[in-house]
Design a protein around this motif. Structure first.
Motif, mmCIF file in Angstrom:
data_model
loop_
_atom_site.group_PDB
_atom_site.id
_atom_site.type_symbol
_atom_site.label_atom_id
_atom_site.label_comp_id
_atom_site.label_asym_id
_atom_site.label_seq_id
_atom_site.Cartn_x
_atom_site.Cartn_y
_atom_site.Cartn_z
ATOM 1 N N UNK A 1 58.438 64.966 78.389
ATOM 2 C CA UNK A 1 57.793 63.749 77.869
ATOM 3 C C UNK A 1 56.273 63.946 77.782
ATOM 4 N N UNK A 2 55.874 65.130 77.286
ATOM 5 C CA UNK A 2 54.474 65.496 77.040
ATOM 6 C C UNK A 2 53.673 65.732 78.309
ATOM 7 N N UNK A 3 54.316 65.804 79.469
ATOM 8 C CA UNK A 3 53.632 66.101 80.718
ATOM 9 C C UNK A 3 54.096 67.472 81.219
ATOM 10 N N UNK A 4 53.168 68.337 81.632
ATOM 11 C CA UNK A 4 53.545 69.691 82.052
ATOM 12 C C UNK A 4 54.501 69.684 83.244
ATOM 13 N N UNK A 5 55.472 70.585 83.208
ATOM 14 C CA UNK A 5 56.345 70.827 84.354
ATOM 15 C C UNK A 5 56.288 72.330 84.661
ATOM 16 N N UNK A 6 56.289 72.652 85.935
ATOM 17 C CA UNK A 6 56.149 74.024 86.359
ATOM 18 C C UNK A 6 57.505 74.689 86.593
ATOM 19 N N UNK A 7 57.541 75.985 86.440
ATOM 20 C CA UNK A 7 58.714 76.756 86.843
ATOM 21 C C UNK A 7 58.925 76.653 88.346
ATOM 22 N N UNK A 8 60.162 76.883 88.760
ATOM 23 C CA UNK A 8 60.525 77.012 90.177
ATOM 24 C C UNK A 8 60.405 75.696 90.958
ATOM 25 N N UNK A 9 60.413 74.564 90.258
ATOM 26 C CA UNK A 9 60.368 73.258 90.914
ATOM 27 C C UNK A 9 61.447 72.367 90.305
ATOM 28 N N UNK A 10 62.298 71.784 91.140
ATOM 29 C CA UNK A 10 63.406 70.951 90.659
ATOM 30 C C UNK A 10 62.865 69.579 90.261
ATOM 31 N N UNK A 11 63.203 69.125 89.049
ATOM 32 C CA UNK A 11 62.772 67.800 88.603
ATOM 33 C C UNK A 11 63.956 67.042 88.015
ATOM 34 N N UNK A 12 63.815 65.728 87.958
ATOM 35 C CA UNK A 12 64.887 64.860 87.463
ATOM 36 C C UNK A 12 64.646 64.513 86.001
ATOM 37 N N UNK A 13 65.737 64.426 85.243
ATOM 38 C CA UNK A 13 65.670 63.952 83.868
ATOM 39 C C UNK A 13 66.604 62.759 83.717
ATOM 40 N N UNK B 1 63.855 72.633 71.927
ATOM 41 C CA UNK B 1 63.463 71.228 72.072
ATOM 42 C C UNK B 1 64.739 70.473 72.460
ATOM 43 N N UNK B 2 64.755 69.922 73.680
ATOM 44 C CA UNK B 2 65.973 69.337 74.238
ATOM 45 C C UNK B 2 65.743 67.873 74.588
ATOM 46 N N UNK B 3 66.670 67.012 74.173
ATOM 47 C CA UNK B 3 66.679 65.614 74.604
ATOM 48 C C UNK B 3 67.914 65.396 75.461
ATOM 49 N N UNK B 4 67.714 64.754 76.617
ATOM 50 C CA UNK B 4 68.789 64.581 77.578
ATOM 51 C C UNK B 4 69.479 63.239 77.395
ATOM 52 N N UNK B 5 70.788 63.265 77.575
ATOM 53 C CA UNK B 5 71.602 62.049 77.592
ATOM 54 C C UNK B 5 72.282 61.983 78.965
ATOM 55 N N UNK C 1 60.857 83.512 82.814
ATOM 56 C CA UNK C 1 59.616 83.515 82.040
ATOM 57 C C UNK C 1 58.948 82.144 82.054
ATOM 58 N N UNK C 2 57.609 82.165 82.039
ATOM 59 C CA UNK C 2 56.832 80.926 82.027
ATOM 60 C C UNK C 2 56.554 80.554 80.574
ATOM 61 N N UNK C 3 57.136 79.426 80.138
ATOM 62 C CA UNK C 3 57.139 79.063 78.722
ATOM 63 C C UNK C 3 56.392 77.765 78.445
ATOM 64 N N UNK C 4 55.476 77.363 79.328
ATOM 65 C CA UNK C 4 54.627 76.176 79.109
ATOM 66 C C UNK C 4 55.464 74.945 78.788
ATOM 67 N N UNK C 5 56.363 74.604 79.681
ATOM 68 C CA UNK C 5 57.268 73.472 79.458
ATOM 69 C C UNK C 5 56.555 72.141 79.642
ATOM 70 N N UNK C 6 57.002 71.141 78.868
ATOM 71 C CA UNK C 6 56.515 69.770 79.009
ATOM 72 C C UNK C 6 57.694 68.821 78.955
#
Length: 358
Positions: A83-95, A62-66, A76-81
């Protein structure tokens, strides 16, 4: 950017491509269990191939970003979320500051990678940031992550936001299709008669529950031998397949010992070793015999795939920005080409031609 760990998961460590060059002094290489996935994650972010990431076993932290940055999840596919919204493997997203990344049910594989722009920054030990747990070497204090840990990231690549939204094409992801593990026979193959080799290549084996970062034990038919199992200890390469007295294979993985005294029938290719790492306990594997030339060709194909991924990322990075398109006048051609360009800057109308952007 900082990563605040409120829950670490069962086994989350800092890993890169390993601590090479010190096996003669007794220091294992360690590093990522699935370097194929780690390399791809770093390529997608514009990091160096050997930048460190968080390696997660079966369940993530469980990670909070600063601060702000780009993140990609591979392996491995670990059902990431986020802010409670699903994010997929292999796709770059911003935090951004305050964003929370959590993980749920394991869907596929074993070892996942949380890659961040600039890599995870921990002190170098013998040229590597990898964690070797048995001796408390490297990583974050030489141990698995714990609640309350805070990790710093390195300097991100220039214009890292340009990479957000990139998705790795399926053809460039590691191949996890159902296939046998490629094995190149080694110098000690003479310890095994034709019947023993036939048993190895014609049988199905299951990953034992005791498998770990050091080695994957395989349950199945015993491999017959022509010579005793013990030898004078020699070097243990990544992916080497030991056949101890029980006759059941043990595949040496990232945290393998530097030397060993069991006969080794051969060595898995690097691609097959990474693929084996993503097999959970109880899953089935088979072996297929490869020549040395076939093993080299497989390594060459993997290098070509990584090079093509780098080119795909570069094309995405060089794409014309949609906001820029609305600001700029003129005609836009394919692949980001611009003709008859005119734009308004600080109230002045300027014009000219521009070279290709991608």
């Amino acid at each position: 950017m900082r990563l605040h760990i409120s829950s670490p998961g069962p086994l989350t460590t800092v890993q890169d491509l390993g601590r090479w060059g010190y096996q003669a002094m007794g220091m294992p290489v360690s590093g990522a269990m699935d370097p194929s996935s780690l390399r791809r994650g770093n390529a997608m972010l514009g990091n160096r191939p050997g930048d460190a990431a968080l390696e997660m076993a079966c369940v993530g932290p469980d990670v909070t970003f600063e601060g702000s940055g780009a993140v990609v999840l591979t392996g491995a596919e670990l059902s990431a979320q986020l802010n409670s919204k699903p994010v997929e493997n292999w796709a770059v997203f911003e935090v951004k500051s305050g964003d929370r990344l959590r993980f749920g049910q394991l869907r596929r594989g074993v070892w996942g990678y949380l890659c961040v722009t600039g890599g995870v920054s921990v002190p170098l030990v013998l040229g590597s940031r990898s964690t070797y747990l048995k001796t408390g070497t490297g990583g974050h204090g030489g141990r698995a992550l714990a609640a309350g840990d805070v990790l710093q990231t390195g300097e991100p690549s220039a214009a890292w936001r340009r990479r957000v939204g990139f998705i790795c094409p399926d053809s460039l992801k590691p191949d996890w299709s159902d296939r046998a593990l490629g094995l190149v026979l080694g110098l000690q193959q003479d310890a095994f008669p034709p019947a023993g080799l036939a048993t190895l290549f014609e049988s199905e084996y299951r990953v034992d529950l005791t498998s770990d970062r050091m080695g994957y034990r395989l349950e199945g038919p015993a491999v017959e031998r022509a010579l005793p199992p013990d030898i004078v200890s020699d070097g243990v390469p990544l992916g080497s397949v030991q056949i101890p007295g029980s006759g059941e294979p043990i595949v040496m993985m990232a945290d393998r010992q530097t030397t060993g005294g069991y006969t080794k029938v051969g060595v898995l290719t690097a691609v097959s070793t990474a693929f084996l790492a993503q097999h959970p306990a109880g899953s089935s594997v088979r072996f297929r015999r490869l020549s040395q030339d076939e093993g080299v060709e497989e390594a060459r194909r993997e290098a070509e795939v990584l090079a093509e991924l780098a080119r795909a990322v570069a094309r995405w990075f060089a794409r014309p920005d949609e906001k820029l398109k609305t600001t700029l006048g003129g005609t836009w051609g394919p692949a980001g080409q611009r003709w008859n360009l005119a734009w308004r800057l600080e109230g002045r109308l300027e014009g000219g031609r521009a070279n290709e952007r991608g």
